[in-house]
Design an enzyme around this catalytic site. Sequence first.
Site, short mmCIF file in Angstrom:
data_model
loop_
_atom_site.label_atom_id
_atom_site.label_comp_id
_atom_site.label_asym_id
_atom_site.label_seq_id
_atom_site.Cartn_x
_atom_site.Cartn_y
_atom_site.Cartn_z
N LYS A 43 -12.99 -0.34 6.43
CA LYS A 43 -13.62 -1.22 5.43
C LYS A 43 -14.65 -2.13 6.07
O LYS A 43 -15.77 -2.24 5.58
CB LYS A 43 -12.56 -2.07 4.74
CG LYS A 43 -11.27 -1.36 4.44
CD LYS A 43 -11.36 -0.48 3.23
CE LYS A 43 -10.23 0.53 3.27
NZ LYS A 43 -9.79 0.98 2.00
N ASP A 103 -0.29 -5.08 9.74
CA ASP A 103 -1.27 -4.08 9.34
C ASP A 103 -2.54 -4.84 9.00
O ASP A 103 -2.58 -5.60 8.03
CB ASP A 103 -0.73 -3.31 8.12
CG ASP A 103 -1.69 -2.21 7.67
OD1 ASP A 103 -2.75 -2.05 8.31
OD2 ASP A 103 -1.37 -1.53 6.69
N TRP A 126 0.87 -1.18 0.00
CA TRP A 126 0.00 0.00 0.00
C TRP A 126 0.91 1.23 0.00
O TRP A 126 1.81 1.34 0.83
CB TRP A 126 -0.87 -0.04 1.26
CG TRP A 126 -1.79 1.12 1.44
CD1 TRP A 126 -2.64 1.64 0.50
CD2 TRP A 126 -1.98 1.89 2.63
NE1 TRP A 126 -3.36 2.67 1.05
CE2 TRP A 126 -2.96 2.86 2.35
CE3 TRP A 126 -1.41 1.86 3.91
CZ2 TRP A 126 -3.39 3.79 3.29
CZ3 TRP A 126 -1.84 2.77 4.84
CH2 TRP A 126 -2.82 3.72 4.54
N1 PMP Z 1 -3.35 -0.39 5.53
C1 PMP Z 1 -3.72 -0.87 4.35
C2 PMP Z 1 -2.99 -2.01 3.76
C3 PMP Z 1 -4.82 -0.31 3.70
O1 PMP Z 1 -5.19 -0.80 2.53
C4 PMP Z 1 -5.51 0.75 4.30
C5 PMP Z 1 -6.68 1.38 3.64
N2 PMP Z 1 -6.61 1.60 2.30
C6 PMP Z 1 -5.06 1.22 5.54
C7 PMP Z 1 -3.98 0.61 6.12
C8 PMP Z 1 -5.64 2.30 6.34
O2 PMP Z 1 -6.76 2.95 5.99
P1 PMP Z 1 -7.48 3.87 7.05
O3 PMP Z 1 -6.49 4.86 7.53
O4 PMP Z 1 -8.62 4.46 6.31
O5 PMP Z 1 -7.94 2.97 8.14
#
Ligand code: PMP
Length: 400
Positions: A247, A211, A130
């Site tokens: 999500k 993560d 990511w």
């Molecule tokens: N880690 C990964 C791998 C992700 O895909 C995402 C969301 N796209 C996040 C962390 C964090 O997203 P958020 O800060 O919206 O929780």
Amino acid sequence: RFEGITMAPPDPILGVSEAFRADTNDLKLNLGVGAYRTEELQPYVLNVVKKAENLMLERGENKEYLPIEGLAAFNNVTAQLLFGADNPVIQQGKVATVQGLSGTGSLRLAAALIERYFPGAKVLISSPTWGNHKNIFNDARVPWSEYRYYDPKTVGLDFNGMIDDIKAAPEGSFILLHGCAHNPTGIDPTLEQWEKIADVIQEKNHIPFFDVAYQGFASGSLDEDAASVRLFAARGMELLVAQSYSKNLGLYAERIGAINVVCSSSDAAARVKSQLKRIARPMYSNPPVHGARIVANIVGDPALFKEWKDEMELMAGRIKGVRQKLFNSLSAKDKSGKDWSFILKQIGMFSFTGLNKSQSDNMTNKWHVYMTKDGRISLAGLSLAKCEYLADAIIDSYHN
Ligand code: PMP
């Protein structure tokens, strides 16, 4: 005095949405950002979230500041969801949990902890990963390098490359792992492979750093998607886990998540927690309450909890449905004999199509399909009705 500041480049993921908004063609399709859409391609607020919000209104909850570490009821349930309530690490109080500003903010807190208490230690991230991971560690001034992960030849996991690179990292490195539904590839290690990854991490005294942004969203089951983290925790290892509810509960804008640090004693956990609070205080003082209350109310109530799991299965199921239909459409339309089965092997929200940058540009410029330039498409933004159109666009772009 601001004259000398140059224009920053657009964000490679969120910039795609900006370009999408500017496109006036009716056929346009936004498969850039990983946000769930209904079959009608509309944003979706979970019914269970609306119920929890109504409950909060009825109770007349106040808007007082939260403590620096966040809402206690949230911190309890978030660690339990991750590890399982009866996990010894929870029973023995070995987990330091601090509410964070969703996944990103939680990763950023952990990065600051690493920078402060492990000076010079390196974080190893998967290639690819990511995009924001690199920004987070750069801004926290934590050195990072990549380990091999994706093998374009097999459109699968480069397991040997991954193991070799983790082995070759300096002792005591942090190894960033996607708990489930690897972003952007959609390729996860098997449980046997996770065991081997844990073996080399232990051999080298590395610290695993998970993560977890898609718990429950990959398989439809919260427990199944936490299997990797639990397998490491069962070995008695110290580890870090960042969580996000963007999500799986559709709480994107509420910025709700957590950082969990599993320590070797409850004493150490208390000390780590105190330091995480010290890092958070000057950054943003304390986190927002709304999302934390939603999560705590849902998980704390058996009926709501069940309803959440049902809705999550529904979302995961819709994504699996478009994945299958896209595969069927590609296989039926493409006369080149290309094997598209990799699409079915990938899991989670995304599909890594293998389209390169110029092919991805063709998708956008000719077909009005917006996606990231690494060839990733978000299946959560795709409907059954648009699969045929997307298949035409992909085949045209591949063979051009
Ligand atoms: N880690 C990964 C791998 C992700 O895909 C995402 C969301 N796209 C996040 C962390 C964090 O997203 P958020 O800060 O919206 O929780």
